[in-house]
Design a protein around this motif. Structure first.
Motif, PDB file in Angstrom:
ATOM      1  N   SER A   1     -11.720  20.639  -1.458  1.00 28.76           N
ATOM      2  CA  SER A   1     -10.415  20.652  -0.800  1.00 28.76           C
ATOM      3  C   SER A   1      -9.450  19.696  -1.493  1.00 28.76           C
ATOM      4  CB  SER A   1     -10.576  20.279   0.678  1.00 28.76           C
ATOM      5  OG  SER A   1      -9.327  20.247   1.326  1.00 28.76           O
ATOM      6  N   LEU A   2      -9.929  18.515  -1.850  1.00 30.74           N
ATOM      7  CA  LEU A   2      -9.087  17.533  -2.538  1.00 30.74           C
ATOM      8  C   LEU A   2      -8.640  18.054  -3.903  1.00 30.74           C
ATOM      9  CD1 LEU A   2     -11.026  14.240  -1.710  1.00 30.74           C
ATOM     10  CD2 LEU A   2      -8.803  14.939  -0.815  1.00 30.74           C
ATOM     11  N   ALA A   3      -9.476  18.916  -4.501  1.00 30.46           N
ATOM     12  CA  ALA A   3      -9.131  19.494  -5.803  1.00 30.46           C
ATOM     13  C   ALA A   3      -8.244  20.722  -5.667  1.00 30.46           C
ATOM     14  CB  ALA A   3     -10.405  19.851  -6.561  1.00 30.46           C
ATOM     15  N   GLY A   4      -7.903  21.097  -4.426  1.00 30.41           N
ATOM     16  CA  GLY A   4      -7.001  22.215  -4.205  1.00 30.41           C
ATOM     17  C   GLY A   4      -7.672  23.576  -4.207  1.00 30.41           C
TER      18      GLY A   4
ATOM     19  N   THR B   1     -15.029  17.474 -11.531  1.00 26.26           N
ATOM     20  CA  THR B   1     -15.520  18.725 -12.112  1.00 26.26           C
ATOM     21  C   THR B   1     -14.676  19.903 -11.649  1.00 26.26           C
ATOM     22  OG1 THR B   1     -17.783  17.847 -12.169  1.00 26.26           O
ATOM     23  CG2 THR B   1     -17.525  20.228 -12.340  1.00 26.26           C
ATOM     24  N   PHE B   2     -14.345  19.928 -10.353  1.00 29.18           N
ATOM     25  CA  PHE B   2     -13.541  21.031  -9.820  1.00 29.18           C
ATOM     26  C   PHE B   2     -12.119  21.015 -10.370  1.00 29.18           C
ATOM     27  CE2 PHE B   2     -16.308  20.759  -5.763  1.00 29.18           C
ATOM     28  CZ  PHE B   2     -17.305  21.486  -6.391  1.00 29.18           C
ATOM     29  N   ARG B   3     -11.597  19.835 -10.691  1.00 31.08           N
ATOM     30  CA  ARG B   3     -10.240  19.748 -11.226  1.00 31.08           C
ATOM     31  C   ARG B   3     -10.185  20.118 -12.711  1.00 31.08           C
ATOM     32  NH1 ARG B   3      -6.325  17.300  -8.168  1.00 31.08           N
ATOM     33  NH2 ARG B   3      -7.003  16.197  -6.285  1.00 31.08           N
ATOM     34  N   SER B   4     -11.311  20.096 -13.404  1.00 28.77           N
ATOM     35  CA  SER B   4     -11.299  20.386 -14.837  1.00 28.77           C
ATOM     36  C   SER B   4     -10.998  21.854 -15.110  1.00 28.77           C
ATOM     37  CB  SER B   4     -12.630  19.982 -15.483  1.00 28.77           C
ATOM     38  OG  SER B   4     -13.708  20.745 -14.952  1.00 28.77           O
ATOM     39  N   PHE B   5     -11.427  22.754 -14.221  1.00 25.35           N
ATOM     40  CA  PHE B   5     -11.052  24.170 -14.284  1.00 25.35           C
ATOM     41  C   PHE B   5     -11.453  24.812 -12.965  1.00 25.35           C
ATOM     42  CE2 PHE B   5     -15.454  24.185 -15.723  1.00 25.35           C
ATOM     43  CZ  PHE B   5     -16.002  25.304 -15.094  1.00 25.35           C
TER      44      PHE B   5
END
Length: 284
Positions: free
Chosen positions: A72-75, A256-260
């Protein structure tokens, strides 16, 4: 000028020279292109998410709720969990946690590599053994299977038998990407992680030429999907059992989730009904 005033005067000259140099530099740099506003509204059927995630149910660092919070924080809007197992453990029902649709799958260890099974319920018997037998079982139970990290530098993790009628492959696997890097790029990424975690992780992603070539080869004879897999564990440490080695949460789930992320276009916009939306997600 008194000797005591000379250092102060020299500092003023140096500061003035630095300011002048900065003004000249920025005046000489051409302005960047003007931002073009996006036309129209985003398609409500398109959702972002992550696939291939491990939790404390196998060898991940956080439980389902903690991973969903990081997503959730990573959108992100969905997270597909693929803890290691043989399929006999009842999968958790689809649910929304922290606004993220959480869907269970399972990563099965076969004689030919790891096979991610999605869309199956609780298996009536343990899944394992030959890769073709596991693929047949998954199909019989109404699911579809994906060859995980098929060209991993670790031979025991790579997929071995391409005669198996897999439904999909991971064209990229983030947990495998760093394994073939030399020490300098890995060290640089570790230092960069302290400042920009997601960008540092993304710097280790290479073009997976062998995997893309295999996808082309397979797609020439049948329909086959390809997914970018996070293979997120939430930290460094031992694999395939226990969480004692995951105390050091680097790379974190959120980084990790924000990287792609994946983008999936559903047939209709999400309704908020977890079961219905999970069915739409897997169908898409």
């Amino acid at each position: 000028m008194p000797a005591s005033d000379r250092p102060r005067s020299r500092s003023k000259y140096l500061l003035t020279a630095a300011l002048v140099a900065a003004v000249v530099f920025f005046a000489a740099v051409p302005p960047g292109p003007a931002r073009t506003p996006l036309s129209g509204q985003p398609d409500p059927r398109v959702v972002a998410g992550a696939y291939h995630i491990h939790t404390t149910r196998s060898d991940g660092a956080l439980d389902r709720d903690g991973v969903a919070r990081a997503a959730s924080l990573a959108g992100l809007k969905f997270a597909i969990f693929t803890d290691h197992g043989d399929g006999t453990r009842e999968p958790a029902a689809p649910q929304y946690l922290h606004g993220v649709l959480c869907v269970d799958g399972v990563e099965v260890s076969t004689d030919d590599g790891h096979y991610v099974a999605l869309g199956i319920g609780q298996a009536p018997y343990p899944l394992g053994g030959a890769g073709d037998a596991v693929a047949e079982d998954v199909a019989r139970m109404g699911g579809f299977g994906i060859a995980a990290h098929p060209f991993s530098p670790r031979r025991e993790l790579a997929w071995a038998d391409w005669a198996v009628p897999v439904d999909g492959i991971e064209w990229m696997n983030a947990d495998s990407e760093w394994r073939d890097e030399k020490r300098f790029p890995v060290g640089r990424a570790l230092l960069g992680y302290l400042v920009r975690p997601a960008a540092a992780l993304a710097s280790l992603l290479d073009r997976p030429v062998s995997t893309l070539a295999k996808w082309d080869e397979l797609a020439a004879t049948r329909r086959i999907i390809a997914l970018a897999a996070h293979d997120a564990h939430g930290g460094l440490g031992g694999e395939n059992g226990g969480t004692s080695g995951r105390r050091f949460h680097v790379p974190s789930y959120e980084a990790t989730f924000r990287s792609f992320s994946l983008r999936v276009k559903l047939q209709t916009p999400p309704s908020g009904d977890a079961r219905r939306d999970a069915a739409l997600l897997l169908a898409a």
